[in-house]
Structures are given as C-alpha cells and as structure tokens.
Write an enzyme that holds these catalytic residues in place. Structure first.
Site, PDB file in Angstrom:
ATOM      1  N   HIS A  27       0.823  -1.229   0.000  1.00  0.00           N
ATOM      2  CA  HIS A  27       0.000   0.000   0.000  1.00  0.00           C
ATOM      3  C   HIS A  27       0.850   1.269   0.000  1.00  0.00           C
ATOM      4  CE1 HIS A  27      -3.616  -2.076   2.244  1.00  0.00           C
ATOM      5  NE2 HIS A  27      -3.793  -2.106   0.937  1.00  0.00           N
ATOM      6  N   ARG A  66      -8.616 -11.224   6.033  1.00  0.00           N
ATOM      7  CA  ARG A  66      -7.287 -11.688   6.473  1.00  0.00           C
ATOM      8  C   ARG A  66      -7.157 -11.541   7.988  1.00  0.00           C
ATOM      9  NH1 ARG A  66      -4.287  -7.816   2.546  1.00  0.00           N
ATOM     10  NH2 ARG A  66      -5.331  -8.455   0.646  1.00  0.00           N
TER      11      ARG A  66
END
Ligand code: ADP
Length: 398
Positions: A179, A240
């Site tokens: 990211h 996740r």
C-alpha cells in the site's frame, strides 16, 4: 499529456485515463472475469456508463477492448490510441531492486518474473498487463509504480524477521510492506493541506479498507509499516487474520489435516472481520450487526480498533513523537465509528478528535477532525493511488 494507468489482477484489469494538464479523469473502467467469460465497464464523465458481457480470453484481448472503447465515436474520448502519451502500471511488489517508480522494459519484466516465487498472486497478473501493453503500444513509454518502493529506506532492524538469517539471504524472507503508493500520496497531501514542509512532520497514516495497513512516515520517509513479507501481516482486515502467533499455523494444519493451500485460504479468505463475525467482510455490515447487538460483530470491531491503536502507540514510540494522524481508504474515509473507536482515550499521546466533526464529515474531501486542543492533527484524506501513479509516470517520462 494523457496518461493511462493500468492495474492488472489475475482475472481483472482496471484502467483510468488522466488528462495531466487538468488532473481530470477522461475515462475509467475495468474488465473482469478475464479467461472465464468476461465483463467490461467503461465510464466517461458526461456520457452514459457502458457495461457489457463480452468474451475476454486474455489480458491482451481485454486491453484491445479497452482501447476500442477509448476511441469509439460515441463512447470514447480519443481520436486515436496514439494520443496516449504514456502508460503507468500499478505493481504490488518491486522486490529489493525497485526502490522507486521505474520505466518498464524487458529487463524490468525479467526481474519481476524472477521474484514471482515471493509474489505468486499479483506478480503474474501485473506481468501479463505489462506484456499486453508493450505488445499493443510498443512505441509508448511505460512505467511501473510499486507498492513496496515507499519502504525502500527502512533500517535493517525494521525489515529482518527474527528467523535464521539465511531465510532472508537464501529465500528473500523479509518485510517488504505494501500500500506504499497510498501512504505516500496521503502523507504528501497531509503536509500540503497543513501548509507545512513534510520534512518537519512525524505522521502515522492508517489505510483501512478491505486490506489495511498502518505506516509511520518520519520527515516524508516511511520508517515502519504493519504489512510484511506479504499483505497478511498487521491488523485484522476484511478476510485476512493480520498478525497471529505463527505456531497456530502448524498446530491447525496438523489438527485439521490441512494442506498449505488450505491453511493459506483460512488465513487469507476466511479470517478477519468475516471470520470473527461470521456475518460479513464488509465493515458496514459488521457495524450494523454490532449496533443491533451482535456480540461477535462488536468483538471483531474491537479487535480492529485495538489493533490500530497498538500500531499508533508503537509508531509514536519509534518516531519519538507524532504530529499528524491520517485516516484513508474505504473504512478510514467513511467509518466515523472506526475513527472514534481508534482515537478514544488517546489524549495521553496528544490525540483528541472533535466528535461532531468526525460524525458530520463530508465525503471525498480532506477533513480536519481534530479537537481544537488536540496536539496531534487528525485528518481524513481520500486516497488516490491511480493519480499518484500518473504523476510518477509523468515525471519519469518528462
Ligand atoms: P480495498 O482494500 O478493496 O481497496 P476499500 O478501500 O474500497 O477496499 O475499502 C472497502 C471497505 O470500506 C469495506 O469494508 C467497506 O465496508 C468499507 N466502507 C466503505 N464505505 C463505508 C462506510 N460508509 N462506512 C463504513 N465502512 C465503509
């Protein structure tokens, strides 16, 4: 200058065409189910949206369809595909070589192919997209922007795991971080918004979406981040688990007789908000369920809020201070409940939000939600990774 930004997934290809003189999006859309049917969407401001089922056997074919839509007399925005001055590709993993955005050539692709073993999900897809573009636009400059590059300046103690050292030297096991393009964009925007030199600021940027990561940015340089060898590490996410005691993995594999792939699936696709709540991976649904009294939904949100808090505390300690806290991405930009949950009881660290401003925020624009007496500025900043990639491409091509 017109720049096309491409983001290739294993069965998808998203695109945005920017006019860099104005910063406006001329067209955007995406292809889905590539190799297994096909569906295309295409949006041009001021024209009706276009959506169609269409056979897309490969990324090459998908890109050809995108190009024909871009030059279509009714639906398009270009006379000819040669009006595209450059293409910028989003690439999740740049390994240890790509420490900044770079031109795409055969040598770059060969390196990315060599690191597919450490990037098995996104690597092959990004390479397919780049190869398709190179074959269809051989004379147009192409660049790649890597999610990992922002973390290229970490000190060793922030990226080496406490494993035998040859797991790093022989197998490339280290923290890479992800990211980065989003964290780089919002940290630059925060400095710009506050009219301060980024080199004078200590920031923590919280990218909270389906995938989530927190990054410490000291004087404009990323010094730590919550994601590691893969985007699995860190806080609890949509599906996740985030960080867990690693011994849980062999324990569950033996107890439930799971293969490595089944275990990876449990960690990546069945955990997180979805796994804890049993309701949804979407934080909106989890918030609704929690408000309606669902205890496991509240538990999942508390795990998320505590996780973000823990990183804010840790990174404030690592940077020896904090000036700006930024929230971004789907949850960070939209969920006042999350921002409130994270910032609650943080006045010891100088973080105080204005509850009114936090709840009645405007979407899609930068907002300062700090209380007047908050030592730390708390900002909500819409991320724009595609535009960051377009800006990098423009710089490289110029
Ligand atoms: P991705 O990581 O796939 O790019 P996004 O940044 O789009 O994900 O974030 C998706 C998440 O943002 C989802 O959990 C979604 O519920 C959440 N989200 C979007 N809008 C809101 C909202 N109004 N309130 C709470 N959560 C929201």
């Amino acid at each position: 200058m017109k720049i096309l930004v491409i983001n290739s997934g294993s069965s998808s290809l998203k695109y945005q065409l920017f006019d860099m003189e104005t910063g406006n999006i001329l067209a955007k859309g995406g292809c889905e189910r590539i190799g297994a049917g096909g569906f295309i969407t295409h949006k041009v401001p001021g024209k009706p949206d276009f959506k169609a089922d269409i056979d897309l056997p490969s990324h090459d074919e998908a890109l050809k369809e995108v190009f024909s839509l871009l030059i279509d007399k009714e639906k398009g925005v270009l006379q000819s595909i040669s009006e595209i001055d450059a293409v910028g590709h989003r690439v999740a993993h740049g390994g240890e070589r790509f420490k900044k955005s770079s031109r795409v050539d055969e040598d770059a692709i060969a390196y990315l192919e060599s690191i597919v073993p450490i990037n098995p999900l996104h690597g092959p897809a990004a390479i397919k997209g780049m190869k398709a573009c190179l074959s269809l636009l051989p004379n147009t400059p192409q660049t790649a922007t890597f999610d990992t590059s922002f973390y290229a300046n970490f000190k060793e103690s922030r990226y080496i795991y406490g494993l035998p050292y040859d797991c790093y030297t022989k197998d490339g096991v280290r923290r890479y971080g992800f990211h980065g393009t989003s964290h780089r964009y919002v940290s630059a925007k925060a400095a710009e918004y506050l009219k301060k030199d980024i080199k004078s600021l200590k920031m923590i940027t919280c990218h909270l979406g389906n995938g989530s990561s927190i990054t410490a940015v000291d004087k404009g340089v990323a010094v730590d981040t919550s994601m590691g060898f893969t985007p699995q590490e860190g806080i609890l996410m949509g599906t996740r688990s985030g960080s867990i005691d690693p011994t849980i993995i062999p324990y569950l594999m033996k107890k439930r007789n799971l293969t490595p792939d089944q275990m990876a699936d449990l960690l990546n696709k069945q955990s997180g908000l979805l796994g804890v709540t049993g309701v949804s991976n979407d934080s909106r649904n989890c918030e609704e369920a929690a408000l309606a009294g669902n205890k496991r939904a509240q538990l999942a949100l508390d795990i998320l809020f505590d996780g973000v808090k823990r990183y804010i505390g840790a990174y404030t300690a690592e940077m020896n201070g904090l000036d700006v806290l930024v929230f971004t991405a789907g949850i960070g930009e939209n969920s006042s409940l999350t921002r409130e949950g994270v910032c609650k009881d943080m006045d010891y660290l100088g973080i105080k939000i204005d509850e009114e401003k936090n709840r009645n925020f405007k979407r899609g624009v930068i907002q300062d939600i700090s209380a007047p007496d908050s030592k730390v500025k708390v900002l909500v900043i819409p991320t724009n990774e595609e535009y960051m990639i377009a800006l990098d491409t423009q710089k490289l091509v110029k």
